[in-house]
Design a protein around this motif. Structure first.
Motif, PDB file in Angstrom:
ATOM      1  N   SER A 134       0.841  -1.204   0.000  1.00  0.00           N
ATOM      2  CA  SER A 134       0.000   0.000   0.000  1.00  0.00           C
ATOM      3  C   SER A 134       0.876   1.254   0.000  1.00  0.00           C
ATOM      4  CB  SER A 134      -0.981   0.006   1.165  1.00  0.00           C
ATOM      5  OG  SER A 134      -0.348  -0.349   2.352  1.00  0.00           O
ATOM      6  N   ASN A 173      -1.685   3.263  13.109  1.00  0.00           N
ATOM      7  CA  ASN A 173      -0.226   3.326  13.213  1.00  0.00           C
ATOM      8  C   ASN A 173       0.155   4.789  13.229  1.00  0.00           C
ATOM      9  OD1 ASN A 173       2.522   3.223  12.911  1.00  0.00           O
ATOM     10  ND2 ASN A 173       2.534   2.206  10.928  1.00  0.00           N
ATOM     11  N   ASP A 177      -6.529   4.390   4.484  1.00  0.00           N
ATOM     12  CA  ASP A 177      -5.399   3.458   4.450  1.00  0.00           C
ATOM     13  C   ASP A 177      -5.671   2.384   5.509  1.00  0.00           C
ATOM     14  OD1 ASP A 177      -2.962   2.280   4.106  1.00  0.00           O
ATOM     15  OD2 ASP A 177      -1.785   3.901   4.990  1.00  0.00           O
ATOM     16  N   TYR A 187      -4.534  -2.802   8.676  1.00  0.00           N
ATOM     17  CA  TYR A 187      -4.718  -3.628   9.881  1.00  0.00           C
ATOM     18  C   TYR A 187      -6.168  -4.032  10.132  1.00  0.00           C
ATOM     19  CZ  TYR A 187      -0.153  -1.522  10.563  1.00  0.00           C
ATOM     20  OH  TYR A 187       1.136  -1.106  10.365  1.00  0.00           O
ATOM     21  N   THR A 217      -3.611  -3.990   1.595  1.00  0.00           N
ATOM     22  CA  THR A 217      -2.309  -4.650   1.440  1.00  0.00           C
ATOM     23  C   THR A 217      -2.367  -6.080   1.963  1.00  0.00           C
ATOM     24  OG1 THR A 217       0.035  -4.562   2.062  1.00  0.00           O
ATOM     25  CG2 THR A 217      -1.511  -3.768   3.712  1.00  0.00           C
ATOM     26  N   SER A 272       0.446  -7.210   3.211  1.00  0.00           N
ATOM     27  CA  SER A 272       1.655  -7.231   4.039  1.00  0.00           C
ATOM     28  C   SER A 272       1.401  -7.760   5.443  1.00  0.00           C
ATOM     29  CB  SER A 272       2.243  -5.825   4.149  1.00  0.00           C
ATOM     30  OG  SER A 272       2.845  -5.471   2.929  1.00  0.00           O
ATOM     31  N   LYS A 273       0.204  -7.508   5.979  1.00  0.00           N
ATOM     32  CA  LYS A 273      -0.041  -7.913   7.364  1.00  0.00           C
ATOM     33  C   LYS A 273      -0.906  -9.167   7.450  1.00  0.00           C
ATOM     34  CE  LYS A 273       1.495  -3.668   7.645  1.00  0.00           C
ATOM     35  NZ  LYS A 273       2.783  -3.182   8.089  1.00  0.00           N
TER      36      LYS A 273
HETATM   37  C1  LIG Z   1      -0.642   2.716   7.998  1.00  0.00           C
HETATM   38  C2  LIG Z   1       0.242   2.033   7.010  1.00  0.00           C
HETATM   39  N1  LIG Z   1       0.063   2.269   5.711  1.00  0.00           N
HETATM   40  C3  LIG Z   1       0.829   1.682   4.784  1.00  0.00           C
HETATM   41  C4  LIG Z   1       1.835   0.821   5.135  1.00  0.00           C
HETATM   42  C5  LIG Z   1       2.682   0.204   4.049  1.00  0.00           C
HETATM   43  O1  LIG Z   1       2.563  -1.151   4.012  1.00  0.00           O
HETATM   44  P1  LIG Z   1       2.934  -2.023   2.742  1.00  0.00           P
HETATM   45  O2  LIG Z   1       3.574  -1.126   1.727  1.00  0.00           O
HETATM   46  O3  LIG Z   1       3.835  -3.075   3.228  1.00  0.00           O
HETATM   47  O4  LIG Z   1       1.636  -2.534   2.233  1.00  0.00           O
HETATM   48  C6  LIG Z   1       2.070   0.538   6.484  1.00  0.00           C
HETATM   49  C7  LIG Z   1       3.180  -0.334   6.905  1.00  0.00           C
HETATM   50  O5  LIG Z   1       3.503  -0.507   8.027  1.00  0.00           O
HETATM   51  C8  LIG Z   1       1.245   1.159   7.442  1.00  0.00           C
HETATM   52  O6  LIG Z   1       1.390   0.936   8.756  1.00  0.00           O
END
Ligand SMILES: Cc1ncc(COP(=O)(O)O)c(C=O)c1O
Length: 422
Positions: free
Chosen positions: A115, A194, A222, A225, A251, A253-254
């Motif tokens: 993201s 975050n 965004d 989580y 994303t 990623s998590k």
């Molecule tokens: C609030 C937030 N947005 C975006 C990201 C970016 O994540 P990624 O590029 O790994 O999807 C993070 C990563 O920690 C995040 O905490």
């Protein structure tokens, strides 16, 4: 000796120093980036980085899937693709988003490199230098980096335990209007924020959407989580109730693995077209291999069960951190109680400076991120972001204890006890 000094000096001379674009001049290493090196030493317990617990994945299964992908679909997996991304993956993403009430067509989705790239692309297509952007205070450091590179003027809107404060948003918008300005968008992380660890309450979601809709202010939602809540069902996304006014960023990623670097944006059609063009100019297309890996993972693996495993792991670590904070933090400290995600936002007694204190914390073998990293305006000095996502519960307890000792010494040093808020 002399030649060593000369060599070092030469290293520091930047032959391009006069040639940087103003956007590049605005780029500085984030507080987190500069910390990674020290925090990675084994003797240091890092409560700093937000690294997901990838070891909870069935790595053998993922490995087999990767091998099979090359064996069976190598010519697609290793070939260029389109800038919008694999249609099959986009279909699966629409299924994932249904969990948060979003009804989207695969055509609305643009695949991105995490993201983070979605944030970068949206900023590129919306921000001119000097434009105002509204964002929570504190805000995700990676977003602030993107906004700085675009030379945006970030105006922070305060939060409390229920997330962004609607009246504060209205006030910030009035302040801009009084100066003859308007913000390009509101950037918000509504779930398990975050770094603040708080979640936007349901009544406030409606209020914020009403305020933004009536002012024609686009919202960038965004949501990395959202599926990592520790109890109950996922919250309803802002985009679910106002698809024309909200660009949603997601994303894997998590919920899967950050190393695959697969994220996405969902946007109204005209914005989506611009995002595709921006993605094409940035990367031509995204990794076909990574996209197919995620697509096959979603199609054939019990990904929702895996998310439950992640949640269980993070819940246990969150509990370890909150219990340790309760047990050992000195008076005058206060912290948020996250209902999901990775982070606790710790407020220090007045008079303490978390950035100045960091070298002493690292000497005591504990690392955190100072609050100033999460503001564009230098605020946040007496805050700390603590992450519980990566260390084991035992290491978390030990890390919080070390931090408490550092804080006690700091309070002594500054005589901050007299400065504690009543
Ligand atoms: C609030 C937030 N947005 C975006 C990201 C970016 O994540 P990624 O590029 O790994 O999807 C993070 C990563 O920690 C995040 O905490």
């Amino acid at each position: 000796m002399n030649s060593l000094i000369t060599e070092r000096r030469l290293e520091r001379i930047d032959p391009f120093a006069d040639n940087y674009a103003s956007g590049a001049r605005a780029m500085v290493a984030s507080e987190i980036r500069t910390l990674f090196e020290v925090a990675a030493r084994p003797e240091v317990i890092s409560l700093a980085g937000g690294m997901p617990c990838v070891s909870a994945l069935p790595l053998d299964v993922v490995g087999d899937m990767a091998g099979q992908l090359i064996g069976e679909r190598g010519s697609a997996a290793l070939q260029y693709g389109t800038a919008q991304g694999d249609p099959g993956l986009r279909e699966m993403i629409c299924e994932v988003m249904k969990l948060e009430g979003i009804s989207a067509h695969p055509d609305d989705v643009v695949i991105t490199v995490g993201s983070q790239q979605a944030l970068d692309l949206i900023a590129r297509i919306l921000i001119d230098p000097g434009d105002a952007v509204l964002a929570e205070g504190p805000s995700y450091v990676g977003a602030l980096g993107v906004f700085a590179a675009c030379q945006a003027d970030v105006i922070h809107v305060p939060m409390d335990d229920d997330g962004l404060i609607p009246e504060a948003l209205e006030q910030a918008m009035r302040g801009l209007a009084a100066a003859g300005r308007r913000a390009k968008f509101l950037y918000t992380v509504p779930n398990f924020h975050n770094p603040a660890g708080v979640t936007l309450s349901p009544p406030r979601r409606g209020r914020i959407l009403d305020i933004c809709a009536s002012a024609g202010l686009p919202v960038i939602e965004d949501n990395p989580y959202g599926l990592l809540g520790f109890s109950g069902n996922p919250m309803r996304a802002l985009r679910a109730d106002h698809p024309d006014g909200v660009v949603y960023l997601g994303t894997f990623s998590k919920t899967f693995a950050p190393g695959v670097r697969v994220g996405w944006a969902v946007a109204p059609p005209a914005v989506r077209d611009k995002l595709v063009l921006a993605a094409e100019s940035a990367v031509l297309c995204h990794s076909s291999f990574a996209q197919l890996l995620v697509r096959e993972y979603l199609r054939h693996q019990p990904w929702l069960e895996q998310i439950k495993i992640f949640r269980g792991c993070y819940r246990q670590r969150r509990n370890a951190m909150l219990n340790a904070l309760d047990a050992v933090m000195p008076g005058g400290c206060r912290w948020t109680t996250p209902g999901g995600g990775f982070y606790v936002w710790l407020g220090l007694p007045d008079g303490l400076d978390s950035r100045a204190m960091l070298p002493r914390a690292v000497s005591a073998h504990v690392a955190y991120v100072p609050g100033t990293g999460f503001y564009a305006n230098g605020s946040g000095k007496n805050y700390i972001r603590l992450s519980y996502c990566f260390p084991s519960p035992d290491r978390i307890c030990e890390g919080v204890q070390r931090l408490a000792h550092v804080l006690e010494a700091e309070i002594e040093r500054h005589g901050a006890r007299q400065l504690l808020p009543s």
